[in-house]
Design a protein around this motif. Structure first.
Motif, PDB file in Angstrom:
ATOM      1  N   VAL A 152      51.279   2.359  -8.766  1.00  0.00           N
ATOM      2  CA  VAL A 152      50.575   1.173  -8.278  1.00  0.00           C
ATOM      3  C   VAL A 152      49.309   1.577  -7.531  1.00  0.00           C
ATOM      4  CG1 VAL A 152      50.752  -0.871  -6.823  1.00  0.00           C
ATOM      5  CG2 VAL A 152      52.762  -0.054  -8.082  1.00  0.00           C
ATOM      6  N   SER A 153      49.479   2.443  -6.525  1.00  0.00           N
ATOM      7  CA  SER A 153      48.345   2.895  -5.716  1.00  0.00           C
ATOM      8  C   SER A 153      48.783   4.090  -4.876  1.00  0.00           C
ATOM      9  CB  SER A 153      47.856   1.776  -4.791  1.00  0.00           C
ATOM     10  OG  SER A 153      46.932   2.259  -3.842  1.00  0.00           O
ATOM     11  N   TYR A 154      47.832   4.987  -4.584  1.00  0.00           N
ATOM     12  CA  TYR A 154      48.127   6.120  -3.715  1.00  0.00           C
ATOM     13  C   TYR A 154      48.097   5.737  -2.241  1.00  0.00           C
ATOM     14  CZ  TYR A 154      48.010   9.793  -7.303  1.00  0.00           C
ATOM     15  OH  TYR A 154      48.292  10.605  -8.368  1.00  0.00           O
ATOM     16  N   THR A 155      47.577   4.583  -1.925  1.00  0.00           N
ATOM     17  CA  THR A 155      47.421   4.182  -0.521  1.00  0.00           C
ATOM     18  C   THR A 155      48.739   4.199   0.253  1.00  0.00           C
ATOM     19  OG1 THR A 155      45.474   2.855  -1.037  1.00  0.00           O
ATOM     20  CG2 THR A 155      46.595   2.381   1.028  1.00  0.00           C
ATOM     21  N   PRO A 156      49.846   3.650  -0.289  1.00  0.00           N
ATOM     22  CA  PRO A 156      51.110   3.730   0.459  1.00  0.00           C
ATOM     23  C   PRO A 156      51.526   5.163   0.771  1.00  0.00           C
ATOM     24  CG  PRO A 156      51.290   2.121  -1.311  1.00  0.00           C
ATOM     25  CD  PRO A 156      50.001   2.851  -1.518  1.00  0.00           C
ATOM     26  N   ALA A 157      51.212   6.094  -0.132  1.00  0.00           N
ATOM     27  CA  ALA A 157      51.544   7.499   0.124  1.00  0.00           C
ATOM     28  C   ALA A 157      50.752   8.032   1.311  1.00  0.00           C
ATOM     29  CB  ALA A 157      51.266   8.339  -1.125  1.00  0.00           C
ATOM     30  N   PHE A 158      49.473   7.668   1.380  1.00  0.00           N
ATOM     31  CA  PHE A 158      48.645   8.112   2.503  1.00  0.00           C
ATOM     32  C   PHE A 158      49.134   7.490   3.814  1.00  0.00           C
ATOM     33  CE2 PHE A 158      45.193   8.493  -0.892  1.00  0.00           C
ATOM     34  CZ  PHE A 158      45.395   9.846  -1.031  1.00  0.00           C
ATOM     35  N   ILE A 159      49.605   6.247   3.765  1.00  0.00           N
ATOM     36  CA  ILE A 159      50.130   5.587   4.962  1.00  0.00           C
ATOM     37  C   ILE A 159      51.385   6.309   5.461  1.00  0.00           C
ATOM     38  CG2 ILE A 159      51.180   3.474   5.848  1.00  0.00           C
ATOM     39  CD1 ILE A 159      49.347   1.906   3.949  1.00  0.00           C
ATOM     40  N   VAL A 160      52.274   6.669   4.520  1.00  0.00           N
ATOM     41  CA  VAL A 160      53.523   7.340   4.891  1.00  0.00           C
ATOM     42  C   VAL A 160      53.240   8.670   5.571  1.00  0.00           C
ATOM     43  CG1 VAL A 160      55.574   8.496   3.981  1.00  0.00           C
ATOM     44  CG2 VAL A 160      54.944   6.227   3.137  1.00  0.00           C
ATOM     45  N   ILE A 161      52.369   9.486   4.991  1.00  0.00           N
ATOM     46  CA  ILE A 161      52.129  10.794   5.601  1.00  0.00           C
ATOM     47  C   ILE A 161      51.295  10.672   6.881  1.00  0.00           C
ATOM     48  CG2 ILE A 161      52.417  12.044   3.440  1.00  0.00           C
ATOM     49  CD1 ILE A 161      49.394  12.409   3.341  1.00  0.00           C
ATOM     50  N   ALA A 162      50.550   9.563   7.016  1.00  0.00           N
ATOM     51  CA  ALA A 162      49.846   9.327   8.287  1.00  0.00           C
ATOM     52  C   ALA A 162      50.857   9.118   9.412  1.00  0.00           C
ATOM     53  CB  ALA A 162      48.918   8.119   8.169  1.00  0.00           C
ATOM     54  N   VAL A 163      51.977   8.497   9.087  1.00  0.00           N
ATOM     55  CA  VAL A 163      53.049   8.282  10.080  1.00  0.00           C
ATOM     56  C   VAL A 163      53.775   9.591  10.373  1.00  0.00           C
ATOM     57  CG1 VAL A 163      55.237   7.107  10.503  1.00  0.00           C
ATOM     58  CG2 VAL A 163      53.346   5.871   9.418  1.00  0.00           C
ATOM     59  N   LEU A 164      53.887  10.450   9.356  1.00  0.00           N
ATOM     60  CA  LEU A 164      54.618  11.700   9.528  1.00  0.00           C
ATOM     61  C   LEU A 164      53.937  12.643  10.521  1.00  0.00           C
ATOM     62  CD1 LEU A 164      55.716  12.592   5.874  1.00  0.00           C
ATOM     63  CD2 LEU A 164      57.056  11.493   7.672  1.00  0.00           C
ATOM     64  N   ALA A 165      52.611  12.600  10.592  1.00  0.00           N
ATOM     65  CA  ALA A 165      51.878  13.530  11.463  1.00  0.00           C
ATOM     66  C   ALA A 165      52.282  13.389  12.938  1.00  0.00           C
ATOM     67  CB  ALA A 165      50.371  13.353  11.283  1.00  0.00           C
ATOM     68  N   PRO A 166      52.219  12.189  13.524  1.00  0.00           N
ATOM     69  CA  PRO A 166      52.646  12.070  14.932  1.00  0.00           C
ATOM     70  C   PRO A 166      54.139  12.338  15.118  1.00  0.00           C
ATOM     71  CG  PRO A 166      52.109   9.899  14.021  1.00  0.00           C
ATOM     72  CD  PRO A 166      51.636  10.918  13.036  1.00  0.00           C
ATOM     73  N   MET A 167      54.953  12.052  14.089  1.00  0.00           N
ATOM     74  CA  MET A 167      56.383  12.335  14.198  1.00  0.00           C
ATOM     75  C   MET A 167      56.630  13.843  14.311  1.00  0.00           C
ATOM     76  SD  MET A 167      58.038   9.537  11.564  1.00  0.00           S
ATOM     77  CE  MET A 167      59.728   9.990  11.952  1.00  0.00           C
ATOM     78  N   ALA A 168      55.826  14.632  13.583  1.00  0.00           N
ATOM     79  CA  ALA A 168      55.949  16.086  13.660  1.00  0.00           C
ATOM     80  C   ALA A 168      55.621  16.582  15.064  1.00  0.00           C
ATOM     81  CB  ALA A 168      55.028  16.746  12.635  1.00  0.00           C
ATOM     82  N   VAL A 169      54.563  16.015  15.651  1.00  0.00           N
ATOM     83  CA  VAL A 169      54.160  16.411  17.003  1.00  0.00           C
ATOM     84  C   VAL A 169      55.207  15.984  18.026  1.00  0.00           C
ATOM     85  CG1 VAL A 169      52.424  16.119  18.809  1.00  0.00           C
ATOM     86  CG2 VAL A 169      51.709  16.326  16.410  1.00  0.00           C
ATOM     87  N   LEU A 170      55.677  14.747  17.921  1.00  0.00           N
ATOM     88  CA  LEU A 170      56.662  14.232  18.870  1.00  0.00           C
ATOM     89  C   LEU A 170      57.977  15.006  18.804  1.00  0.00           C
ATOM     90  CD1 LEU A 170      56.053  10.381  18.501  1.00  0.00           C
ATOM     91  CD2 LEU A 170      55.457  11.832  20.454  1.00  0.00           C
TER      92      LEU A 170
END
Length: 424
Positions: free
Chosen positions: A392-410
């Motif tokens: 459908v679109s790559y945008t949801p994938a970019f949104i998911v990994i955008a959320v993963l970044a702060p989770m890794a730090v936290l």
């Protein structure tokens, strides 16, 4: 004979091994169109082999971590690169799905050892304040390999064909073993070439008192014992969340450029290296910055500040991709990805190094290998979801990994109150 800065020769060889590692794994994707045609295989077969590689890669991260703890980094690295180089050579003799899948599985098993081996070697050869820069040099090999591989493989393929190309790059890995065994004769404690000044620098900075002798080796912790420490879960969780970010771009960026912007293979090769240069710069600068902070701050503060900056760059870069990139500005995407990969490598070297900050030498490889396995599992999950999302679109994938970044730090802040030696 004494060699000044022997530890820098060791990490340079490991960086070179990482470059070879990435060339060997990248060759498959670059030459696949012609390979698939010659072998009568299609994209579904290609997908099977990608998954098999990641599964054995995940398994190999853990197994090689244990192996390095048992036989040491000198022989451990030798075993790893011989296995993956022989597997690369075997690709030249593939005749169909079964044989090629078998060789990809063997390649994944061997290549996995490069990472826990580098972390363990880093802990052996470098004082605490220099471990992040050493890890950065090693990680830069991944980005450099990604930059060099497409051009080199295309050149070799054009002159020799895909079968001979696999033999050549496999032979290069086997040749690497010669200087490795020649220079890395033993550990810093007893290496005949190391200067007294360098030996003292390494020994005095170790997080543990060296109790082992020629007749007595310190026993490492079991997996269960390592997992009893909450701090170990911080390393595992952080790697689980952050790893898909790198692999999304490494594995899927060429397809994204082709589907979203209509890039040809030549255009992809002419631009994608810019993004990987960002990753390479992040490896070096992240390690240097962390070491610089340690001149005035604790190891805990230096690691956490560096990881936070890297995670923030990833998050902001992904927001830029989501909101700023459209079909009319493909180069904007290339440049923003360079920022994302810079942030990833800025942080990941310090995350990987935490294993050697927390545990004693014999246990470092086990935790690093387990973390690598957890990271690979998260990538396998991502790879299974991306084709469905991208339909459908790559945008949801970019949104998911955008959320993963702060989770890794936290994860680091939540599980690891202080980055330092843990009690057994």
């Amino acid at each position: 004979m004494k060699v000044k800065g022997l530890r820098w020769w060791i990490i340079t060889l490991i960086c070179l091994a990482t470059v070879i590692n990435y060339i060997d794994r990248t060759a498959f994707g670059v030459m696949w169109p012609e390979m698939g045609k010659d072998l009568g295989m299609d994209e579904s077969d290609y997908a099977v082999m990608l998954n098999v590689f990641m599964i054995t890669y995940a398994l190999g991260k853990f197994l090689s971590g244990k192996l390095y703890d048992i036989i040491g980094t000198r022989m451990g690295f030798t075993v790893s690169i011989v296995v993956w180089s022989v597997a690369s050579i075997f690709h030249a003799f593939a005749r169909g799905l079964f044989s090629l899948t078998l060789f990809r599985a063997l390649l994944g098993l061997g290549e996995a050892g490069n990472w826990p081996g580098a972390v363990k070697s880093n802990g052996e050869w470098f004082p605490v304040k220099q471990r992040a820069i050493a890890q950065g040099i090693f990680n830069a090999g991944a980005s450099l390999g990604s930059v060099v591989a497409p051009v080199l493989i295309a050149y070799l393929y054009g002159h020799f064909g895909w079968r001979t190309t696999f033999i050549i790059i496999g032979a290069v890995g086997l040749l690497w073993v010669i200087p490795w065994l020649f220079i890395n004769k033993t550990t810093p404690e007893s290496h005949p070439w190391i200067t007294d000044e360098e030996r003292n620098l390494i020994m005095n900075s170790r997080i543990e008192a060296i109790k082992s002798t020629e007749n007595k080796k310190e026993k490492g912790l079991s997996v269960a014992q390592i997992l009893k420490h909450k701090e170990s879960w911080g390393v595992l969780a952080s790697r689980f969340f952050i790893e898909p970010i790198w692999w999304l771009f490494v594995g899927w960026m060429p397809l994204y450029l082709n589907s979203e912007f209509g890039f040809s293979i030549e255009e992809i090769g002419a631009t994608i290296w810019i993004s990987y240069l960002g990753g390479m710069a992040g490896s070096i600068i992240g390690g240097w910055y962390s070491g610089k902070l340690m001149e005035t701050k604790t190891v805990d503060a230096a690691r956490k500040i560096t990881i936070t900056i890297g995670g923030s760059l990833i998050f902001l870069g992904l927001l830029g991709i989501i909101f700023l990139v459209n079909e009319n500005n493909p180069m904007t995407f290339i440049y923003i990805v360079a920022v994302v990969l810079f942030g990833f490598q800025f942080a990941i070297g310090n995350i990987q190094t935490i294993s050697s900050d927390l545990l004693k030498g014999p246990s470092v490889g086990t935790l690093a290998g387990l973390a690598g396995t957890v990271a690979a599992v998260s990538v396998i999950i991502m790879n299974s979801l991306i084709p469905k999302i991208a339909a459908v679109s790559y945008t949801p994938a970019f949104i998911v990994i955008a959320v993963l970044a702060p989770m890794a730090v936290l994860s680091i802040f939540f599980f690891i109150k202080n980055i330092g030696p843990v009690e057994e």
